[in-house]
Design an enzyme around this catalytic site. Structure first.
Site, mmCIF file in Angstrom:
data_model
loop_
_atom_site.group_PDB
_atom_site.id
_atom_site.type_symbol
_atom_site.label_atom_id
_atom_site.label_comp_id
_atom_site.label_asym_id
_atom_site.label_seq_id
_atom_site.Cartn_x
_atom_site.Cartn_y
_atom_site.Cartn_z
ATOM 1 N N ASN A 33 0.697 -1.441 -0.266
ATOM 2 C CA ASN A 33 0.096 -0.165 0.412
ATOM 3 C C ASN A 33 1.066 1.510 -0.096
ATOM 4 O OD1 ASN A 33 0.859 -0.003 2.899
ATOM 5 N ND2 ASN A 33 -1.205 0.731 3.730
ATOM 6 N N LYS A 90 -3.915 -2.879 13.005
ATOM 7 C CA LYS A 90 -5.020 -4.180 11.919
ATOM 8 C C LYS A 90 -3.935 -4.355 10.823
ATOM 9 C CE LYS A 90 -8.875 -0.914 12.074
ATOM 10 N NZ LYS A 90 -9.486 0.249 11.868
ATOM 11 N N LYS A 104 -5.133 -20.940 3.364
ATOM 12 C CA LYS A 104 -5.968 -22.154 3.669
ATOM 13 C C LYS A 104 -6.500 -22.042 1.983
ATOM 14 C CE LYS A 104 -9.934 -23.370 6.336
ATOM 15 N NZ LYS A 104 -10.713 -22.987 7.640
ATOM 16 N N TYR A 144 3.190 -2.987 17.842
ATOM 17 C CA TYR A 144 3.915 -3.348 16.801
ATOM 18 C C TYR A 144 3.909 -4.651 17.915
ATOM 19 C CZ TYR A 144 7.494 -4.481 14.051
ATOM 20 O OH TYR A 144 8.811 -5.069 13.319
HETATM 21 P P1 NAD Z 1 9.759 -1.254 5.555
HETATM 22 O O1 NAD Z 1 8.556 0.117 6.230
HETATM 23 O O2 NAD Z 1 10.591 -0.363 4.693
HETATM 24 O O3 NAD Z 1 8.331 -2.294 5.080
HETATM 25 C C1 NAD Z 1 6.968 -2.792 5.179
HETATM 26 C C2 NAD Z 1 6.468 -2.630 3.495
HETATM 27 O O4 NAD Z 1 5.752 -3.402 4.188
HETATM 28 C C3 NAD Z 1 6.762 -0.974 2.918
HETATM 29 O O5 NAD Z 1 6.568 -1.512 1.943
HETATM 30 C C4 NAD Z 1 5.181 -0.395 3.738
HETATM 31 O O6 NAD Z 1 4.616 0.257 2.609
HETATM 32 C C5 NAD Z 1 4.350 -1.810 3.321
HETATM 33 N N1 NAD Z 1 2.574 -2.112 4.337
HETATM 34 C C6 NAD Z 1 2.699 -1.387 5.308
HETATM 35 N N2 NAD Z 1 0.922 -1.377 5.966
HETATM 36 C C7 NAD Z 1 0.625 -2.055 4.865
HETATM 37 C C8 NAD Z 1 -0.163 -2.168 4.531
HETATM 38 N N3 NAD Z 1 -1.427 -2.295 5.539
HETATM 39 N N4 NAD Z 1 -0.688 -3.661 3.550
HETATM 40 C C9 NAD Z 1 0.444 -3.381 2.383
HETATM 41 N N5 NAD Z 1 1.719 -2.886 2.822
HETATM 42 C C10 NAD Z 1 2.172 -2.272 3.708
HETATM 43 O O7 NAD Z 1 10.179 -2.457 6.497
HETATM 44 P P2 NAD Z 1 10.679 -3.261 6.519
HETATM 45 O O8 NAD Z 1 12.166 -3.401 7.474
HETATM 46 O O9 NAD Z 1 10.966 -4.200 5.085
HETATM 47 O O10 NAD Z 1 10.137 -4.656 7.176
HETATM 48 C C11 NAD Z 1 9.426 -5.941 6.767
HETATM 49 C C12 NAD Z 1 9.066 -6.876 7.718
HETATM 50 O O11 NAD Z 1 10.410 -7.242 8.299
HETATM 51 C C13 NAD Z 1 7.989 -6.447 8.496
HETATM 52 O O12 NAD Z 1 6.794 -6.751 9.127
HETATM 53 C C14 NAD Z 1 8.697 -5.828 9.374
HETATM 54 O O13 NAD Z 1 8.304 -5.905 11.068
HETATM 55 C C15 NAD Z 1 9.805 -7.097 9.676
HETATM 56 N N6 NAD Z 1 10.526 -6.884 10.443
HETATM 57 C C16 NAD Z 1 11.423 -5.893 9.905
HETATM 58 C C17 NAD Z 1 12.869 -5.620 10.650
HETATM 59 C C18 NAD Z 1 14.353 -5.467 10.275
HETATM 60 O O14 NAD Z 1 14.986 -4.809 11.373
HETATM 61 N N7 NAD Z 1 14.610 -4.372 9.234
HETATM 62 C C19 NAD Z 1 13.641 -6.353 11.959
HETATM 63 C C20 NAD Z 1 12.185 -7.004 13.181
HETATM 64 C C21 NAD Z 1 10.725 -7.478 11.784
#
Ligand code: NAD
Ligand code: UDP
Length: 312
Positions: A33, A90, A104, A144
């Site tokens: 998104n 959400k 599923k 979170y």
């Molecule tokens: P990021 O913010 O760059 O990427 C998240 C992506 O999800 C973005 O492209 C954003 O636009 C999209 N997004 C957010 N809400 C959305 C929604 N409702 N519908 C569709 N798309 C949506 O962050 P990242 O570092 O790339 O993290 C990716 C995943 O890895 C996340 O789930 C995060 O919790 C997890 N994670 C990351 C880290 C880290 O250190 N980078 C550590 C632990 C977990």
């Protein structure tokens, strides 16, 4: 050729994952998104006929015939996930329900990007997967942390009740190219500040620790978890680099590697900021034969080159 859906595919980690999955010969749909992600991260993939980009929000149901789902959609930086905390809950909870429902229906295997944040401010060091964590359910990070904890619960129960094939990774702090310059996380903040010779903003006294993993190591780890054929091995499994550094050490390293004139300044420590974090990766080594290969200096240099290119 597998048909693979990557939610959050335009984000920092998602963009690297899409690129690797395409290079490995898969058919990839990136769903995003664009809340924190950007088309710029994946524009170079758009000419590939086996790549599709879908603008969609995971809080709404989505349907496609696919073999695998990597569920990454969720803002990951404290600044961004606290901007609209209800939406963050959400995204984790409804997003997990919608993607598990899809898995599923079409019998897809599904991966969840969980986080070291499920351990909260840990009282056990380093953190093994068996540790239940120390999370404040009411604090500013709870949207979170608790969202990701409920997502794990949903994954485990879809597996238990509906036999959905699941894999859960608890990802520790990851950095690298394609982080947004205004992402707000520590590595991108320090590098951008250093390259612009601005003050380096250390929160608290900088004695809190984190373990930083380069994005290529993470992508290798999560793909090897997804491809692990032991259906009883669902995870959660820690994927992180056990090298542990204080935030002050990180600031000093970034200043040195960028030859920056920046000075370190101290700002208030945010509420509930975890004091130490380091993964116990025994399980990943044993089950996936995986361990990180890129040390902090090498990873930082690659990330510095990236930011140097994009902020000029
Ligand atoms: P990021 O913010 O760059 O990427 C998240 C992506 O999800 C973005 O492209 C954003 O636009 C999209 N997004 C957010 N809400 C959305 C929604 N409702 N519908 C569709 N798309 C949506 O962050 P990242 O570092 O790339 O993290 C990716 C995943 O890895 C996340 O789930 C995060 O919790 C997890 N994670 C990351 C880290 C880290 O250190 N980078 C550590 C632990 C977990
Ligand atoms: N941090 C900092 N300066 C910044 C950004 C972050 O000192 O400009 C600190 C932050 O307080 C935390 C650590 O760096 O102790 C890691 O923060 P980040 O937001 O990257 O990730 P998380 O706290 O979720 O691990």
């Amino acid at each position: 050729m597998k048909r693979i859906l990557v939610t959050g595919g335009a984000g920092f980690i998602g963009s690297h994952l899409c690129e690797k999955l395409l290079n490995d010969g898969n058919d990839v749909i990136a769903l995003d998104n664009f809340f924190t992600g950007s088309k710029k991260n994946i524009v170079h993939l758009l000419d590939n006929h086996f790549f599709e980009l879908v603008r969609h929000d995971v809080t709404m149901p989505y349907f496609a015939e696919i073999d695998e789902i990597y569920n990454l959609a969720c803002p990951a930086s404290p600044v961004h996930y606290q901007y609209n905390p209800i939406k963050t809950v959400k995204t984790s909870v409804l997003g997990a329900i919608n993607m598990l429902g899809l898995a599923k229906r079409v019998n897809a295997k599904i991966f969840q990007a969980s986080t070291s944040e499920v351990y909260g401010d840990p009282e056990i060091h380093p953190q093994p997967e068996s540790y239940w964590g120390n999370v404040n359910p009411l604090g500013p990070r709870s949207c979170y942390d608790e969202g990701k904890r409920v997502a794990e619960t949903l994954f485990m129960n879809y597996n238990f009740q509906n036999k959905v094939r699941i894999k859960i990774a608890r990802i520790f702090n990851t950095y690298g190219p394609n982080m947004h310059p205004n992402d707000g996380r520590v590595v991108s903040n320090f590098i951008v500040q250093a390259l612009q010779n601005k003050d380096i903003t250390v929160y608290g006294d900088g004695s809190q620790t984190r373990s930083f993993q380069y994005v290529d190591d993470l992508v290798a780890g999560i793909i090897s978890l997804m491809n692990n054929t032991d259906e009883d091995f669902t995870g959660p499994v820690n994927i992180g680099n056990p090298g542990e550094f204080t935030i002050l050490e990180l600031a000093e390293k970034v200043i040195k590697l960028t030859n920056s004139k920046s000075k370190i300044i101290y700002m208030p420590l945010p509420q509930d900021d975890p004091m130490q974090r380091k993964p116990d990766i025994t399980l990943a080594k044993e089950k996936l034969n995986w361990e990180p290969k890129v040390n902090l200096e090498d990873g930082l240099m690659k990330t510095i080159e990236y930011f140097d290119r994009i902020i000029k």
